[in-house]
Design a protein around this motif. Structure first.
Motif, short mmCIF file in Angstrom:
data_model
loop_
_atom_site.label_atom_id
_atom_site.label_comp_id
_atom_site.label_asym_id
_atom_site.label_seq_id
_atom_site.Cartn_x
_atom_site.Cartn_y
_atom_site.Cartn_z
N TYR A 255 0.82 -1.21 0.00
CA TYR A 255 0.00 0.00 0.00
C TYR A 255 0.86 1.26 0.00
CZ TYR A 255 -3.53 3.34 1.82
OH TYR A 255 -4.39 4.40 2.02
N THR A 256 1.83 1.32 0.90
CA THR A 256 2.63 2.54 1.01
C THR A 256 3.47 2.78 -0.25
OG1 THR A 256 4.35 1.29 2.19
CG2 THR A 256 2.72 2.46 3.53
N GLU A 257 3.96 1.72 -0.86
CA GLU A 257 4.74 1.89 -2.09
C GLU A 257 3.85 2.40 -3.23
OE1 GLU A 257 6.67 -1.83 -2.77
OE2 GLU A 257 8.42 -1.29 -1.57
N ALA A 258 2.60 1.93 -3.27
CA ALA A 258 1.67 2.43 -4.29
C ALA A 258 1.40 3.92 -4.09
CB ALA A 258 0.36 1.63 -4.23
N LEU A 259 1.29 4.35 -2.83
CA LEU A 259 1.06 5.76 -2.55
C LEU A 259 2.29 6.61 -2.88
CD1 LEU A 259 -0.98 5.69 0.79
CD2 LEU A 259 -1.82 5.98 -1.53
N ILE A 260 3.47 6.09 -2.55
CA ILE A 260 4.70 6.81 -2.89
C ILE A 260 4.79 7.00 -4.40
CG2 ILE A 260 7.22 6.62 -2.95
CD1 ILE A 260 7.05 5.20 -0.23
N GLU A 261 4.48 5.96 -5.15
CA GLU A 261 4.53 6.05 -6.62
C GLU A 261 3.51 7.06 -7.13
OE1 GLU A 261 4.07 3.18 -10.58
OE2 GLU A 261 4.00 2.31 -8.56
N LEU A 262 2.31 7.05 -6.55
CA LEU A 262 1.29 8.02 -6.96
C LEU A 262 1.76 9.44 -6.67
CD1 LEU A 262 -1.58 8.74 -7.93
CD2 LEU A 262 -2.35 8.42 -5.56
N GLY A 263 2.32 9.68 -5.49
CA GLY A 263 2.81 11.01 -5.15
C GLY A 263 3.90 11.47 -6.10
N HIS A 264 4.79 10.56 -6.45
CA HIS A 264 5.88 10.88 -7.38
C HIS A 264 5.32 11.28 -8.74
CE1 HIS A 264 9.61 10.24 -9.75
NE2 HIS A 264 10.21 10.54 -8.62
N GLU A 265 4.34 10.50 -9.23
CA GLU A 265 3.74 10.78 -10.52
C GLU A 265 2.97 12.11 -10.51
OE1 GLU A 265 1.32 7.39 -11.25
OE2 GLU A 265 3.00 6.08 -11.84
N ASP A 266 2.24 12.36 -9.44
CA ASP A 266 1.46 13.60 -9.35
C ASP A 266 2.37 14.83 -9.34
OD1 ASP A 266 -0.88 12.17 -9.32
OD2 ASP A 266 -1.25 12.38 -7.17
N ALA A 267 3.49 14.73 -8.62
CA ALA A 267 4.41 15.87 -8.57
C ALA A 267 5.07 16.10 -9.92
CB ALA A 267 5.47 15.64 -7.49
N LEU A 268 5.44 15.03 -10.60
CA LEU A 268 6.05 15.19 -11.93
C LEU A 268 5.05 15.78 -12.92
CD1 LEU A 268 8.15 11.90 -12.34
CD2 LEU A 268 8.96 14.19 -11.76
N ALA A 269 3.77 15.41 -12.78
CA ALA A 269 2.75 15.95 -13.68
C ALA A 269 2.57 17.45 -13.47
CB ALA A 269 1.43 15.23 -13.45
N GLN A 270 2.89 17.96 -12.28
CA GLN A 270 2.77 19.38 -11.97
C GLN A 270 4.14 20.03 -11.82
OE1 GLN A 270 -0.52 20.13 -8.95
NE2 GLN A 270 -0.45 17.91 -8.83
N GLN A 271 5.13 19.43 -12.44
CA GLN A 271 6.52 19.86 -12.26
C GLN A 271 6.73 21.33 -12.55
OE1 GLN A 271 9.37 17.39 -14.26
NE2 GLN A 271 10.99 18.92 -14.21
#
Length: 382
Positions: free
Chosen positions: A351-367
């Protein structure tokens, strides 16, 4: 060494979210990857699980890339049993006391202090955190201040414990105060004491619970510590929830508890952001010579939040919660349906790794938006 006060000063605001706090790690890691070398957040504020992330980033203020790498390792390897007791004996003892209080409450049988015992978290934090580095970071000019929010059950006051430069003055507002103290594990445990789920933490002569309970102005500590722009990393998406076509079953205790946690962690933050935006808009309409008389200043904000409903990720990984805890959640009606309560308690790598990945993707999308917001904020040392 001292901060160059001529440049905007950014604060990192990390509200609570239990196991959802892993999302914040992915966002911060992405930010550190695309910001210039040497960028750091000199003001850091945390509540509940966000307090743990805030402390790690603050204790590694000189090299926050390393700090978030430590957080990534921490969240990627965590298990429920490291946060709260998951053994059958403890859980079933709690369930028996809940039932006993319901049936024999008139005879003086007391319910348990909390549904879960989070003593394992206190032991984990004591071994992992490097709190002695906080004052060094402040003295070296790498950190302006760290604040941790908690709520006093005895006085019904939101208290912000902060460790910062001597120039920061304690504040007193209606039902919320700022207190200068050396941050300890006890402060963090107080901030993470989710109501009903985890026991209150005694500090001095007062019992404290989660920092989001009474904090009506969660952005305020960052401003008091010197920030003039605040990056908030939320733990809940804001997409509209479908309105039901017909009435369903009455909400269970567990569903109401999950709803309350959602309210504690993000509703007051969103309300404070709206209030701050209104103040900013008003200040833009006031002539500069008049604006100085208000003692107010514009505070820029940017919020990053999950692009998808975290509860869907919870449902896909819920089976990782230890069976005794599942039994407890089912007993109070907190299992299935909306998955809110499990989303805060699912401290497991899947679960936590899935959330970390989501956070990483969301930040890159708003880079580009994030870089524009933070680019002018790189602190220089004199």
């Amino acid at each position: 060494m001292a901060m160059n006060s001529q440049k905007p000063i950014p604060a990192l605001m990390l509200p609570g979210g239990g196991a959802r706090g892993a999302y914040q790690v992915g966002v911060i890691q992405a930010i550190m990857s695309f910001m210039p070398d040497g960028f750091r957040f000199p003001v850091i504020n945390g509540t509940s699980a966000g307090a743990i992330n805030a402390v790690v980033m603050a204790t590694h203020a000189k090299d926050q890339k390393y700090g978030v790498a430590r957080l990534h390792h921490f969240w990627s390897n965590i298990h429920c049993e490291q946060v709260y007791r998951t053994d059958s004996r403890q859980i079933f003892k709690t369930m028996a006391r809940v039932m006993g209080a319901l049936v024999f409450g008139r005879l003086g049988v007391r319910p348990p202090d909390s549904l879960l015992d989070n003593q394992p978290l206190a032991e984990l934090l004591s071994s992992e955190l490097k709190l002695h580095q906080l004052q060094t970071a402040i003295d070296d000019g790498d950190l302006m201040g760290l604040s941790i929010a908690a709520s006093s059950y005895d006085t019904a006051v939101a208290k912000c414990f902060y460790q910062a430069r001597e120039a920061v003055v304690p504040w007193h507002r209606s039902r919320r105060v700022g207190l200068a103290e050396d941050i300890t594990v006890e402060h963090i445990m107080a901030s993470t004491a989710l109501p009903f789920l985890f026991p209150a933490q005694l500090i001095g002569h007062e019992y404290y619970g989660d920092g989001g309970l009474r904090n009506s102005a969660p952005l305020s500590p960052a401003i008091h510590l010197g920030a003039d722009r605040i990056l908030v990393i939320g733990t809940r998406d804001e997409s509209p929830i479908k309105v039901p076509n017909e009435a369903g079953p009455y909400p269970s205790m567990g569903e109401l508890g999950g709803y309350m946690l959602d309210t504690i962690f993000m509703d007051t933050m969103m309300a404070d952001l709206s209030r701050l935006n209104r103040i900013n808009q008003t200040l833009r309409l006031i002539p500069p010579e008049k604006a100085t008389q208000t003692h107010l200043k514009q505070i820029e904000t940017l919020i990053i939040k999950p692009s998808v409903d975290v509860r869907d990720i919870t449902a896909a990984n819920a089976a990782a919660i230890p069976k005794p805890v599942r039994s407890l959640l089912k007993m109070i009606g907190g299992w299935g349906k909306d998955w809110r309560m499990p989303s805060y308690l699912l401290f497991e790598p899947s679960y936590t790794e899935a959330l970390i990945e989501l956070g990483h993707e969301d930040a890159l999308a708003q880079q580009e938006q994030i870089k524009s917001f933070l680019a002018a904020s790189k602190p220089d040392n004199n």
